[in-house]
Structures are given as structure tokens and as C-alpha cells.
Write a protein that holds these residues in place. Sequence first.
Motif, PDB file in Angstrom:
ATOM      1  N   VAL A   1       4.426  13.496  -5.494  1.00  0.00           N
ATOM      2  CA  VAL A   1       5.849  13.544  -5.131  1.00  0.00           C
ATOM      3  C   VAL A   1       6.237  12.260  -4.410  1.00  0.00           C
ATOM      4  O   VAL A   1       7.261  11.635  -4.710  1.00  0.00           O
ATOM      5  N   GLY A   2       5.391  11.831  -3.471  1.00  0.00           N
ATOM      6  CA  GLY A   2       5.670  10.602  -2.713  1.00  0.00           C
ATOM      7  C   GLY A   2       5.859   9.411  -3.633  1.00  0.00           C
ATOM      8  O   GLY A   2       6.819   8.645  -3.497  1.00  0.00           O
ATOM      9  N   CYS A   3       4.942   9.262  -4.587  1.00  0.00           N
ATOM     10  CA  CYS A   3       5.032   8.114  -5.503  1.00  0.00           C
ATOM     11  C   CYS A   3       6.279   8.185  -6.367  1.00  0.00           C
ATOM     12  O   CYS A   3       6.954   7.175  -6.589  1.00  0.00           O
ATOM     13  N   VAL A   4       6.590   9.398  -6.847  1.00  0.00           N
ATOM     14  CA  VAL A   4       7.767   9.544  -7.711  1.00  0.00           C
ATOM     15  C   VAL A   4       9.035   9.201  -6.934  1.00  0.00           C
ATOM     16  O   VAL A   4       9.885   8.438  -7.419  1.00  0.00           O
ATOM     17  N   VAL A   5       9.175   9.723  -5.706  1.00  0.00           N
ATOM     18  CA  VAL A   5      10.421   9.464  -4.973  1.00  0.00           C
ATOM     19  C   VAL A   5      10.535   7.992  -4.582  1.00  0.00           C
ATOM     20  O   VAL A   5      11.632   7.427  -4.582  1.00  0.00           O
ATOM     21  N   ILE A   6       9.397   7.349  -4.292  1.00  0.00           N
ATOM     22  CA  ILE A   6       9.462   5.922  -3.946  1.00  0.00           C
ATOM     23  C   ILE A   6       9.850   5.098  -5.163  1.00  0.00           C
ATOM     24  O   ILE A   6      10.694   4.200  -5.094  1.00  0.00           O
ATOM     25  N   PHE A   7       9.272   5.432  -6.298  1.00  0.00           N
ATOM     26  CA  PHE A   7       9.608   4.699  -7.518  1.00  0.00           C
ATOM     27  C   PHE A   7      11.095   4.886  -7.846  1.00  0.00           C
ATOM     28  O   PHE A   7      11.813   3.927  -8.112  1.00  0.00           O
TER      29      PHE A   7
END
Lengths: 263, 385
Positions: B315-321
Motif C-alpha cells: 500500500v505504501g509503495c502504491v500511494v507514493i507512486f
Amino acid sequence: MMETSRRTFLQMAGIAAVGLSAKPVLDAFAAEHGGAEALPSVKPGPDGLKAKQWAMVIDTRKIKSSKDLEPMIEACHKMHNVPHFADKHHEIKWIWEEEYKHAFPTDVAKFMDERLERIPFLVLCNHCENPPCVRACPTQATFKRPSDGIVMMDFHRCIGCRFCMAACPYGARSFNFQDPRPFIKESNREFPTRMKGVVEKCNFCAERIAVGKQPVCVEVSKGILTFGDLYDPNSAVRALLKENFTIRRKQNLGTEPSVYYIV
Amino acid sequence: MLELAIQGSKKYFGWIIALLVVIGIAFGIYRFQLAFGLGITGMSRDVSWGFYIAQFTFLVGVAAGGVMVVTPYYLHNYKAFGKITILGEFLAISAITMCLLFITVDLGQPMRMLNVLLYPTPNSVLFWDMIVLNGYLFLNIVIGWNVLEAERNDTHYPGWVKPLIYISIPWAVGIHTVTAYLYCGLPGRGFWLTAILAPRFLASAFAAGPALLILLCLFIRKVTKFDPGTEQIQSLAKIVAYAICLNVFFFLCEVFVVFYSQIPEHMDHLKYLFVGLHGHGNLVGWMWTSMALMLVGIILMVNPFTRKNEPSLIVGCVVIFAGTWIDKGLGMISGGFVPSPLHHVTEYAPTMPEIGITLGVYAAGFLVLTLLFKMAIGVKEEVRA
């Protein structure tokens, strides 16, 4: 000593000989690789007007309403085959009117002279002495003519990257988002039409200057516009600049615009 | 090694065909754009760069992010990253490919593209951008290919590759710096006229690139026999955590300078993006979403519990991207053009054909990425077996 100087003489002579015979080759090379000679421009005729830096003075005191500006805009756009698009987004314009607050957005006073607030301002390419568009162009399709300071466009070399439009702080450049030809009412066969995908703008009527004529907007301006050499102390523009307070657009950016406004 | 890319499961070929279909449709739309002109896009006289250039700007970041795996491995001898450097390099190749395609589809006269080479113009930043982008593409192809081939043959890569690897590290910083210079040297564009633009670009690059790489690593672990490794993924996650914090910090620096100085030319762009200007505010919702996503990303990536827990890491990676994509792929370019230098507010929104062509370029990038990753993982599986 004698020996040295004779050798030096021979060396110099040799270099000179090579230099003389190589000059035409070097010139051709320079021309081929974007030297000043190769820059496409309108070749001045024998009667062509000359200047170090062409400039324009706009006397806004003589402007009462849009009616005063219409003939200049119309004459320019007609002469240069500027198309008319109904869609504002794709508009092409070389010279047009703006309110003071848009022409001089960084110099708006809170309580302004009523006349300045009301009258339309004529805006066009400023033919800056330090043009950011020329700096940005990756192909030298827009370039500053060394002979007289006019910022020109080579429509055939432009790749349509629109970097110059991002660089111009005066919004003076237009892009052909589609084929402009069907949108030209009456085509002037003495000036080229453009194709889609290239940038265009005012050229200070370089084609008229070359045959000894003033820019067409100046000709029909009834004295509102004055055109001349900025660096000739005896020119008409210098006479006006000497006697009147003038302003230029966004002077603080250091582009040195060549269009002056008497307010 | 190319043969490794043409062997695979039905699912693999299904994916390839799906990408080819998207590319084909997009190419059709591009043909239409070529015939009609850029008038089919939402761009205008006032907003003369749009979605294409914004995607290009964002993807330069993804490409530059690759350096975050290359540097620790080659410069600091962080051995663990040896396993995944090739993935970082191949991700960079596909990202640069997309960048070059986006520049091409954005040209009004693409057939004259070579004029940039025929009339080299060192005073134009675009000239240098062309050099750094193509140079970085070339470096990564040569390095990636040689290192992977050496791995397959169980030898060490040739000695002459090493200097290229060292050059590629500052070069990666260079591609995003020069891309930022495209914008930040322009007079009269208050939003971009800031010395922190290049650092900001790099910070978001070092967040978005590795975030995507983490997601790709997790995907690879799931569908192939190659495991990029937990330590590797966690190290990448820490890099993302630092970079996204820096990105938001740099943005706040910008906000401080702009609003404490109170210079209207600089304030108006941020106002347009975040609260709307003169009743225009197409991007307001997007920009707040972007901020929220990056903030959630910071919380998830900085906190060790959520970083180490795989679902929350994803989730963290998706929202940052997504957050950095909105910031650069939507706000950064449009925000610079609105309001215009004459202080007119002309809004921009991409049109359907424009989005179609954009998707096609992304599909082409993913095709390159798929083929390259397929080869890399094929080699890794072979070597292990």
C-alpha cells in the motif's frame, strides 16, 4: 637572429597563404554549419532599411478605443496569412490587444489612472535584445538576426517542441495546432502560409523592411506607432524616447524588450 | 539471451499480446494526430505543454530512481543489491524509452526531429536533455547486457564496463537535473523559477523509482522462481522512506518561500493548484489527493512495523507512486502554465485521444520492461538451477 626572423616570416607567409586559399572553404563550412550566412532571412534589397536594432514606440495617448487598433491588427494578420480560429485555445495572433493589467501584470497599481485602465494596449513580439525564446530553441529555428536585431522564425526548421512558447514571458508566440490554411480567408500570395505543427509570431515585417517599407501596422497606425533604430540617436524612436516617459513589458526580467509604450 | 524473452507461459504471452493490442490502438490514434496535428490534444496557446511532457518528466524520475540500487552496490559494495541491480537498470531502460517516445509524440513536426542533431544548439537545455537521455539509455543497455551475460556465463563482466558503471551514477542524477533545468531557467514562469526544482525532482525520483521497483520485486517473487530477497526489498523501502520525506520537505520549503515572500507571480500558481484561482480549480482535488497519498506513504514507510509488513508495504509503495505521479504528471507542468504570463487563466485537461496515445506509450514501456525482466529472471533461474 636573422635566421629566426626569416623563419618566422616564412611561417607567417605560409599560414597566410593557407589562410587565404582556405577562406572560401571555411566560409562554406561555416555557412553549412549554421554560420550567420546560412541563417535563413529575407535578403535586403538595395532600398532596404537598415538598423542596429529595430524598435517600436507605441503612443498610448493616441489610443481611445479598440477601433483605433483594429486596422493595425487586421492589416498585419491579412498580410501575413494569419488564420482565424474560432477556438480560443488554438488561436494564432501576431499583434493583438490586451487590457493594461494583462499587458503589464506585474505593474498594476491599486488605484490606477482611469485612462490606462480603460484603453486597450497593443501587444506583439518585443524582439527582445536578450530573447529567452532564442536561448531555448534547440534547432535555431528561432534566431536573432545579427544585422538588425529582429527575432525571426524559420518555419521550415521548427520541430514544434514549443520550448520557445514556454520561454517567452510575453505570450507572443502561437502554435499551429492544426493546418492553418483552410482558416485563412483571403490568402496573400506574397507571404508564405504555414503548415501544422510549427510556431509563429510577429517578424517586425522583415519582408517589408527589406524593400524599404515600414512595418504594415506602423503604416496604418495614424501615428500611434513609430518604428526606427534604437541605436541611432537621430532616429524617430529615439526622438520620442528622449521626450517622453516610456515603459516596457516586464522590464525586470532582463530580456530588454524593443517595444516601448508612452503612457 | 534474447531467446529467453520468447519462451514463456500462456499468461506471459497473453500479457504481451494485450500490450501489443494497446500499442496498436494507440498507434492508430497517433496516426490521426500526425495527420491532424496536436489540435486533438487539450493543449492550447496558453498551456502549450500538457500530458505528454508531464509523463516524460515523471518517467525521467523513474529512470533516475534506478541509480538507488546501482550506487549502493557498485560504490558502497552493498552486496545484497547485486541480486537486483539488473532490475534497476532494466527499469531505467524502459522508463527512458517511454521518455523518448513521449517527447516524440509531443512534437509538432516529428519528421524534423533530427534537426536537433543537424543544428546542435548548446544554449538550449533541450539539446542537453537529448544528450543525457540518450546517453543514459545507451549506458544502461551496455552495462545491463554485459553484466547479465557475464552472470549467465558465470564469469565477471569485462573490465571496460566498470568505468561506464561509475559514469552512469552521476549521469542518472544528470538526467533529472537537466530535465528540471528545462523548466527552472525560464523567465516569467514563477512556479518553475526556483533553484530547488532539480533537488525536488530528484527526491521524488528516488521515491517513485524504487517504490515501483519494490512492487515489481514482490510481483516477481510471486510469479517466478527468482526471489529478489527480503533484505533487498527492505533496503529499497528505507530508501523510499527517506526520499519521500525529502520530497515533501522540499515542497514545504517551496511553499514557505512563496507565501512568506508574498510575491503574487509565485503565489498564484500554488493557489491555482491548491485552492483555485479566479474560480478555476480543476486540479485542486488532485493536488490534495497527491498530498494525502504522500503523507500516508510517509507514515507507512517510516514506521518499521508497516514497512516490514508486506501488505502495508505494498500500500505504501502504491500511494507514493500515485502521489508523486499526480504531483509531477499532472500538477507540475499544468501548474506552471496557469496562470499564463499575461495572467490569463486557461485551464488544461487531456482529451481522450491524448490519453489513448499516453496509454500506448506506457504499454510500449511495459513491453520493453516485460521482455527485459523476462530475460533477466530467465538468466537468474538458469544460474540457480
